[in-house]
Design a protein around this motif. Structure first.
Motif, PDB file in Angstrom:
ATOM      1  N   ALA A  26       0.829  -1.204   0.000  1.00  0.00           N
ATOM      2  CA  ALA A  26       0.000   0.000   0.000  1.00  0.00           C
ATOM      3  C   ALA A  26       0.867   1.259   0.000  1.00  0.00           C
ATOM      4  N   VAL A  27       1.912   1.259   0.797  1.00  0.00           N
ATOM      5  CA  VAL A  27       2.814   2.417   0.838  1.00  0.00           C
ATOM      6  C   VAL A  27       3.523   2.580  -0.511  1.00  0.00           C
ATOM      7  N   LYS A  28       3.974   1.481  -1.086  1.00  0.00           N
ATOM      8  CA  LYS A  28       4.632   1.546  -2.395  1.00  0.00           C
ATOM      9  C   LYS A  28       3.686   2.076  -3.464  1.00  0.00           C
ATOM     10  N   ALA A  29       2.426   1.693  -3.403  1.00  0.00           N
ATOM     11  CA  ALA A  29       1.453   2.171  -4.386  1.00  0.00           C
ATOM     12  C   ALA A  29       1.286   3.687  -4.294  1.00  0.00           C
ATOM     13  N   VAL A  30       1.212   4.216  -3.078  1.00  0.00           N
ATOM     14  CA  VAL A  30       1.095   5.669  -2.913  1.00  0.00           C
ATOM     15  C   VAL A  30       2.366   6.355  -3.407  1.00  0.00           C
ATOM     16  N   ILE A  51      -1.480  -2.568  10.750  1.00  0.00           N
ATOM     17  CA  ILE A  51      -1.393  -2.248   9.318  1.00  0.00           C
ATOM     18  C   ILE A  51      -1.765  -0.785   9.081  1.00  0.00           C
ATOM     19  N   ALA A  52      -2.852  -0.330   9.694  1.00  0.00           N
ATOM     20  CA  ALA A  52      -3.276   1.064   9.516  1.00  0.00           C
ATOM     21  C   ALA A  52      -2.192   2.030   9.992  1.00  0.00           C
ATOM     22  N   ASP A  53      -1.586   1.752  11.141  1.00  0.00           N
ATOM     23  CA  ASP A  53      -0.527   2.616  11.668  1.00  0.00           C
ATOM     24  C   ASP A  53       0.683   2.634  10.741  1.00  0.00           C
ATOM     25  N   PHE A  54       1.080   1.457  10.240  1.00  0.00           N
ATOM     26  CA  PHE A  54       2.250   1.374   9.363  1.00  0.00           C
ATOM     27  C   PHE A  54       2.014   2.140   8.069  1.00  0.00           C
ATOM     28  N   VAL A  55       0.867   1.902   7.446  1.00  0.00           N
ATOM     29  CA  VAL A  55       0.576   2.571   6.172  1.00  0.00           C
ATOM     30  C   VAL A  55       0.426   4.077   6.386  1.00  0.00           C
ATOM     31  N   ALA A  56      -0.245   4.478   7.445  1.00  0.00           N
ATOM     32  CA  ALA A  56      -0.401   5.909   7.735  1.00  0.00           C
ATOM     33  C   ALA A  56       0.956   6.584   7.920  1.00  0.00           C
ATOM     34  N   GLY A  57       1.872   5.933   8.627  1.00  0.00           N
ATOM     35  CA  GLY A  57       3.209   6.501   8.815  1.00  0.00           C
ATOM     36  C   GLY A  57       3.984   6.599   7.522  1.00  0.00           C
ATOM     37  N   GLY A  58       3.906   5.556   6.713  1.00  0.00           N
ATOM     38  CA  GLY A  58       4.607   5.577   5.428  1.00  0.00           C
ATOM     39  C   GLY A  58       4.057   6.626   4.483  1.00  0.00           C
ATOM     40  N   VAL A  59       2.747   6.736   4.424  1.00  0.00           N
ATOM     41  CA  VAL A  59       2.117   7.725   3.546  1.00  0.00           C
ATOM     42  C   VAL A  59       2.390   9.138   4.053  1.00  0.00           C
ATOM     43  N   ASP A  60       2.383   9.321   5.362  1.00  0.00           N
ATOM     44  CA  ASP A  60       2.719  10.635   5.921  1.00  0.00           C
ATOM     45  C   ASP A  60       4.151  11.029   5.565  1.00  0.00           C
ATOM     46  N   ALA A  61       5.067  10.079   5.603  1.00  0.00           N
ATOM     47  CA  ALA A  61       6.460  10.365   5.233  1.00  0.00           C
ATOM     48  C   ALA A  61       6.582  10.766   3.764  1.00  0.00           C
ATOM     49  N   LEU A  62       5.620  10.341   2.944  1.00  0.00           N
ATOM     50  CA  LEU A  62       5.602  10.699   1.519  1.00  0.00           C
ATOM     51  C   LEU A  62       4.790  11.969   1.266  1.00  0.00           C
ATOM     52  N   GLY A  64       1.703  12.284   1.793  1.00  0.00           N
ATOM     53  CA  GLY A  64       0.391  11.893   1.292  1.00  0.00           C
ATOM     54  C   GLY A  64      -0.695  12.185   2.307  1.00  0.00           C
ATOM     55  N   HIS A  65      -1.896  11.710   1.989  1.00  0.00           N
ATOM     56  CA  HIS A  65      -3.064  11.995   2.817  1.00  0.00           C
ATOM     57  C   HIS A  65      -3.754  10.703   3.240  1.00  0.00           C
ATOM     58  N   MET A  66      -4.391  10.756   4.403  1.00  0.00           N
ATOM     59  CA  MET A  66      -5.181   9.625   4.889  1.00  0.00           C
ATOM     60  C   MET A  66      -6.580  10.122   5.226  1.00  0.00           C
ATOM     61  N   HIS A  67      -7.581   9.360   4.796  1.00  0.00           N
ATOM     62  CA  HIS A  67      -8.967   9.685   5.098  1.00  0.00           C
ATOM     63  C   HIS A  67      -9.652   8.421   5.604  1.00  0.00           C
ATOM     64  N   ARG A  68     -10.335   8.536   6.712  1.00  0.00           N
ATOM     65  CA  ARG A  68     -11.097   7.397   7.230  1.00  0.00           C
ATOM     66  C   ARG A  68     -12.443   7.390   6.516  1.00  0.00           C
ATOM     67  N   MET A  69     -12.740   6.297   5.837  1.00  0.00           N
ATOM     68  CA  MET A  69     -13.963   6.182   5.059  1.00  0.00           C
ATOM     69  C   MET A  69     -15.050   5.413   5.810  1.00  0.00           C
ATOM     70  N   GLY A  70     -14.634   4.594   6.748  1.00  0.00           N
ATOM     71  CA  GLY A  70     -15.567   3.788   7.527  1.00  0.00           C
ATOM     72  C   GLY A  70     -14.865   3.260   8.752  1.00  0.00           C
ATOM     73  N   ASP A  71     -15.499   2.322   9.445  1.00  0.00           N
ATOM     74  CA  ASP A  71     -14.945   1.795  10.684  1.00  0.00           C
ATOM     75  C   ASP A  71     -13.554   1.188  10.484  1.00  0.00           C
ATOM     76  N   GLN A  72     -13.369   0.403   9.461  1.00  0.00           N
ATOM     77  CA  GLN A  72     -12.068  -0.228   9.190  1.00  0.00           C
ATOM     78  C   GLN A  72     -11.652  -0.022   7.736  1.00  0.00           C
ATOM     79  N   VAL A  73     -12.082   1.084   7.145  1.00  0.00           N
ATOM     80  CA  VAL A  73     -11.774   1.376   5.739  1.00  0.00           C
ATOM     81  C   VAL A  73     -11.103   2.745   5.661  1.00  0.00           C
ATOM     82  N   PHE A  74      -9.938   2.783   5.001  1.00  0.00           N
ATOM     83  CA  PHE A  74      -9.148   4.001   4.898  1.00  0.00           C
ATOM     84  C   PHE A  74      -8.795   4.273   3.444  1.00  0.00           C
ATOM     85  N   LEU A  75      -8.672   5.553   3.110  1.00  0.00           N
ATOM     86  CA  LEU A  75      -8.236   5.962   1.784  1.00  0.00           C
ATOM     87  C   LEU A  75      -6.906   6.685   1.950  1.00  0.00           C
ATOM     88  N   PHE A  76      -5.880   6.182   1.277  1.00  0.00           N
ATOM     89  CA  PHE A  76      -4.549   6.794   1.302  1.00  0.00           C
ATOM     90  C   PHE A  76      -4.254   7.321  -0.093  1.00  0.00           C
TER      91      PHE A  76
END
Length: 91
Positions: A26-30, A51-62, A64-76
């Protein structure tokens, strides 16, 4: 899509990981300028949090943006992608 800068396209990846090792994808895709819809609803809550914490940290380092779309659904998304939520009744 045609822009003043030439042709532009954007790809959205839908991911439902079942193992922590898939978080890096997911981080590589962003990093490759793709938006990732990450659905963590089908896995153990502790693993989903990791997983959410890892991807959020990686995307933040790039930057990028994170949006919570639902209870366990995120958009990076990469920094160049603008994500807007439409409020009910405001179209």
């Amino acid at each position: 899509m045609e822009t003043p800068f030439g042709d532009w396209w954007h790809e959205i990846i839908v991911s439902s990981p079942i193992a922590f090792a898939e978080a890096l994808d997911a981080v590589k895709a962003v990093r490759q300028q793709r938006t990732v819809l990450l659905n963590l609803s089908g896995i153990d809550p502790c693993l989903a949090q990791r997983i959410a914490d890892f991807v959020a940290g990686g995307v933040d380092a790039l930057d990028g943006h994170m949006h919570r779309m639902g209870d366990q659904v995120f958009l990076f998304s990469p920094s160049l992608v603008d994500v807007r939520k439409i409020s009910p009744g405001k179209h």
